[in-house]
Design an enzyme around this catalytic site. Structure first.
Site, PDB file in Angstrom:
ATOM      1  N   HIS A  53       0.846  -1.191   0.000  1.00  0.00           N
ATOM      2  CA  HIS A  53       0.000   0.000   0.000  1.00  0.00           C
ATOM      3  C   HIS A  53       0.881   1.240   0.000  1.00  0.00           C
ATOM      4  O   HIS A  53       2.088   1.141   0.124  1.00  0.00           O
ATOM      5  CB  HIS A  53      -1.005  -0.002   1.155  1.00  0.00           C
ATOM      6  CG  HIS A  53      -0.406   0.117   2.529  1.00  0.00           C
ATOM      7  ND1 HIS A  53       0.367  -0.858   3.101  1.00  0.00           N
ATOM      8  CD2 HIS A  53      -0.467   1.127   3.455  1.00  0.00           C
ATOM      9  CE1 HIS A  53       0.743  -0.483   4.316  1.00  0.00           C
ATOM     10  NE2 HIS A  53       0.255   0.733   4.557  1.00  0.00           N
ATOM     11  N   HIS A  55       1.501   3.928   1.904  1.00  0.00           N
ATOM     12  CA  HIS A  55       2.080   4.692   3.013  1.00  0.00           C
ATOM     13  C   HIS A  55       3.606   4.750   2.921  1.00  0.00           C
ATOM     14  O   HIS A  55       4.263   3.780   2.534  1.00  0.00           O
ATOM     15  CB  HIS A  55       1.655   4.095   4.363  1.00  0.00           C
ATOM     16  CG  HIS A  55       0.235   4.432   4.718  1.00  0.00           C
ATOM     17  ND1 HIS A  55      -0.501   3.723   5.647  1.00  0.00           N
ATOM     18  CD2 HIS A  55      -0.588   5.411   4.266  1.00  0.00           C
ATOM     19  CE1 HIS A  55      -1.719   4.258   5.741  1.00  0.00           C
ATOM     20  NE2 HIS A  55      -1.791   5.273   4.918  1.00  0.00           N
ATOM     21  N   ASP A  57       6.014   4.635   5.014  1.00  0.00           N
ATOM     22  CA  ASP A  57       6.852   3.659   5.718  1.00  0.00           C
ATOM     23  C   ASP A  57       6.879   2.305   4.999  1.00  0.00           C
ATOM     24  O   ASP A  57       7.566   1.379   5.431  1.00  0.00           O
ATOM     25  CB  ASP A  57       6.429   3.499   7.193  1.00  0.00           C
ATOM     26  CG  ASP A  57       5.019   2.955   7.366  1.00  0.00           C
ATOM     27  OD1 ASP A  57       4.096   3.451   6.695  1.00  0.00           O
ATOM     28  OD2 ASP A  57       4.839   2.023   8.174  1.00  0.00           O
ATOM     29  N   HIS A  58       6.166   2.207   3.868  1.00  0.00           N
ATOM     30  CA  HIS A  58       6.162   0.968   3.072  1.00  0.00           C
ATOM     31  C   HIS A  58       6.759   1.160   1.683  1.00  0.00           C
ATOM     32  O   HIS A  58       7.177   0.192   1.054  1.00  0.00           O
ATOM     33  CB  HIS A  58       4.733   0.424   2.962  1.00  0.00           C
ATOM     34  CG  HIS A  58       4.158   0.050   4.304  1.00  0.00           C
ATOM     35  ND1 HIS A  58       3.976  -1.240   4.715  1.00  0.00           N
ATOM     36  CD2 HIS A  58       3.785   0.830   5.357  1.00  0.00           C
ATOM     37  CE1 HIS A  58       3.506  -1.251   5.955  1.00  0.00           C
ATOM     38  NE2 HIS A  58       3.379  -0.001   6.367  1.00  0.00           N
ATOM     39  N   HIS A 111      -7.337  -0.582   5.804  1.00  0.00           N
ATOM     40  CA  HIS A 111      -6.295   0.337   6.294  1.00  0.00           C
ATOM     41  C   HIS A 111      -6.116   1.470   5.274  1.00  0.00           C
ATOM     42  O   HIS A 111      -6.129   2.646   5.627  1.00  0.00           O
ATOM     43  CB  HIS A 111      -5.010  -0.457   6.490  1.00  0.00           C
ATOM     44  CG  HIS A 111      -3.826   0.350   6.904  1.00  0.00           C
ATOM     45  ND1 HIS A 111      -3.729   0.957   8.134  1.00  0.00           N
ATOM     46  CD2 HIS A 111      -2.671   0.644   6.259  1.00  0.00           C
ATOM     47  CE1 HIS A 111      -2.573   1.588   8.214  1.00  0.00           C
ATOM     48  NE2 HIS A 111      -1.908   1.418   7.096  1.00  0.00           N
ATOM     49  N   ASP A 130      -0.184  -3.772   6.491  1.00  0.00           N
ATOM     50  CA  ASP A 130      -0.833  -3.233   7.695  1.00  0.00           C
ATOM     51  C   ASP A 130      -2.296  -3.654   7.784  1.00  0.00           C
ATOM     52  O   ASP A 130      -3.129  -2.904   8.290  1.00  0.00           O
ATOM     53  CB  ASP A 130      -0.748  -1.700   7.704  1.00  0.00           C
ATOM     54  CG  ASP A 130       0.665  -1.190   7.922  1.00  0.00           C
ATOM     55  OD1 ASP A 130       1.569  -2.000   8.179  1.00  0.00           O
ATOM     56  OD2 ASP A 130       0.865   0.042   7.808  1.00  0.00           O
ATOM     57  N   HIS A 168       4.603  -4.618  11.013  1.00  0.00           N
ATOM     58  CA  HIS A 168       4.975  -3.882  12.230  1.00  0.00           C
ATOM     59  C   HIS A 168       5.086  -4.816  13.434  1.00  0.00           C
ATOM     60  O   HIS A 168       4.365  -5.810  13.532  1.00  0.00           O
ATOM     61  CB  HIS A 168       3.950  -2.792  12.565  1.00  0.00           C
ATOM     62  CG  HIS A 168       3.951  -1.645  11.609  1.00  0.00           C
ATOM     63  ND1 HIS A 168       4.770  -0.541  11.771  1.00  0.00           N
ATOM     64  CD2 HIS A 168       3.260  -1.433  10.472  1.00  0.00           C
ATOM     65  CE1 HIS A 168       4.560   0.312  10.775  1.00  0.00           C
ATOM     66  NE2 HIS A 168       3.642  -0.203   9.964  1.00  0.00           N
TER      67      HIS A 168
HETATM   68 FE    FE Z   1       2.854   0.818   8.194  1.00  0.00          FE
HETATM   69 ZN    ZN Z   2       0.201   1.727   6.533  1.00  0.00          ZN
END
Ligand code: FE
Ligand code: ZN
Length: 257
Positions: A53, A55, A57-58, A111, A130, A168
């Site tokens: 996805h 985001h 942090d990905h 999410h 996530d 995570h």
């Molecule tokens: Fe994340």
């Molecule tokens: Zn995420």
């Protein structure tokens, strides 16, 4: 022989490196530096990037990784993710180039709306970003409770022995909440000290399994009488309707300390 390496990043992310000792594919490289360091350390060459996805942090490490090596990038349809060469969706199958790895793509909105997961039937490995976490699930940033319930049901329909590689290390705090809403769950009570012991030794609690999550994750148990009773006792929901109960659980978790 394929292996999966956990690359810790940021505060609590895991970037997953699937490799055969020579070639490697990385799932959700939110940062490039730890991926490049792991590739060098294990003498692996990157052959593919897989994204769940949009985001940061990905996906944040993708441009820098592509400056080092031009590899195919598999990911969801989303204009805001730079570098994707292969847009995939449910029904698609990814044959990871250079690795004996085939992945089925599942649409798992909730999410985010673009969220996808990758499942290897041969290895029984699930990379779910996530969506499903050990002991919990992702926050609903874009999707609805109904979408998340449907997405989680798709994942729990996978074989019980499936190894769940979520993105995570949230397990201990998730389990604290789980114990508050499901206090008489014996499997959950047994799980907590096991996961605590792993963290005390600096070991990831991930991967988990579908069987373990079905037994202990409150977000997969929102139709259980005991959890419905706790929701009612705490004033969160007076309905036994499954989506309302799930939404109430998610809302409670958002403010739980
Ligand atoms: Fe994340
Ligand atoms: Zn995420």
């Amino acid at each position: 022989m394929l292996n999966v390496l956990a690359i810790p990043a940021f505060q609590d992310n895991y970037l997953w490196l699937v490799h055969d000792g020579v070639h490697a594919a990385v799932v959700d490289p939110g940062d490039s530096a730890p991926v490049l360091a792991a590739l060098a350390k294990h003498r692996l060459s990157l052959v593919a990037i897989l994204l769940t996805h949009h985001h940061a942090d990905h996906v944040g490490g993708v441009p820098e990784l592509l400056r080092h090596v031009k590899v195919p990038v598999f990911g969801p349809h989303n204009e805001s993710i730079p570098g994707i060469t292969h847009h995939v969706a449910e029904g698609d199958e990814v044959s990871v180039p250079g690795l004996p790895l085939r992945l089925e793509v599942l649409d798992v909105p909730g999410h985010t709306l673009d969220h996808i997961a990758y499942f290897s039937p041969q290895q029984q490995w699930l990379f779910c970003g996530d969506t499903l976490f050990a002991g919990g699930c992702g926050r609903l940033f874009e999707g609805t409770p109904a979408q998340m319930v449907t997405s989680l049901a798709k994942l729990t329909a996978l074989p019980d022995s499936t190894q769940v590689y979520c993105a995570h290390e949230y397990t201990l705090s998730n389990l604290r909440f789980a114990q508050a809403v499901d206090p008489n769950n014996a499997d959950l009570a047994a799980r907590v000290p096991e996961e605590q012991a792993k963290r005390d030794q600096g070991i990831p609690t991930v991967p988990t399994t579908i069987a373990m999550e079905k037994a202990t994750n409150p977000f997969l148990r929102h139709t259980e009488d005991a959890i419905l009773a706790r929701l009612a006792d705490n004033g969160f929901v007076d309905s036994r309707e499954p989506i309302a109960a799930f939404a109430a659980l998610r809302q409670w978790k958002n403010t739980f300390r």
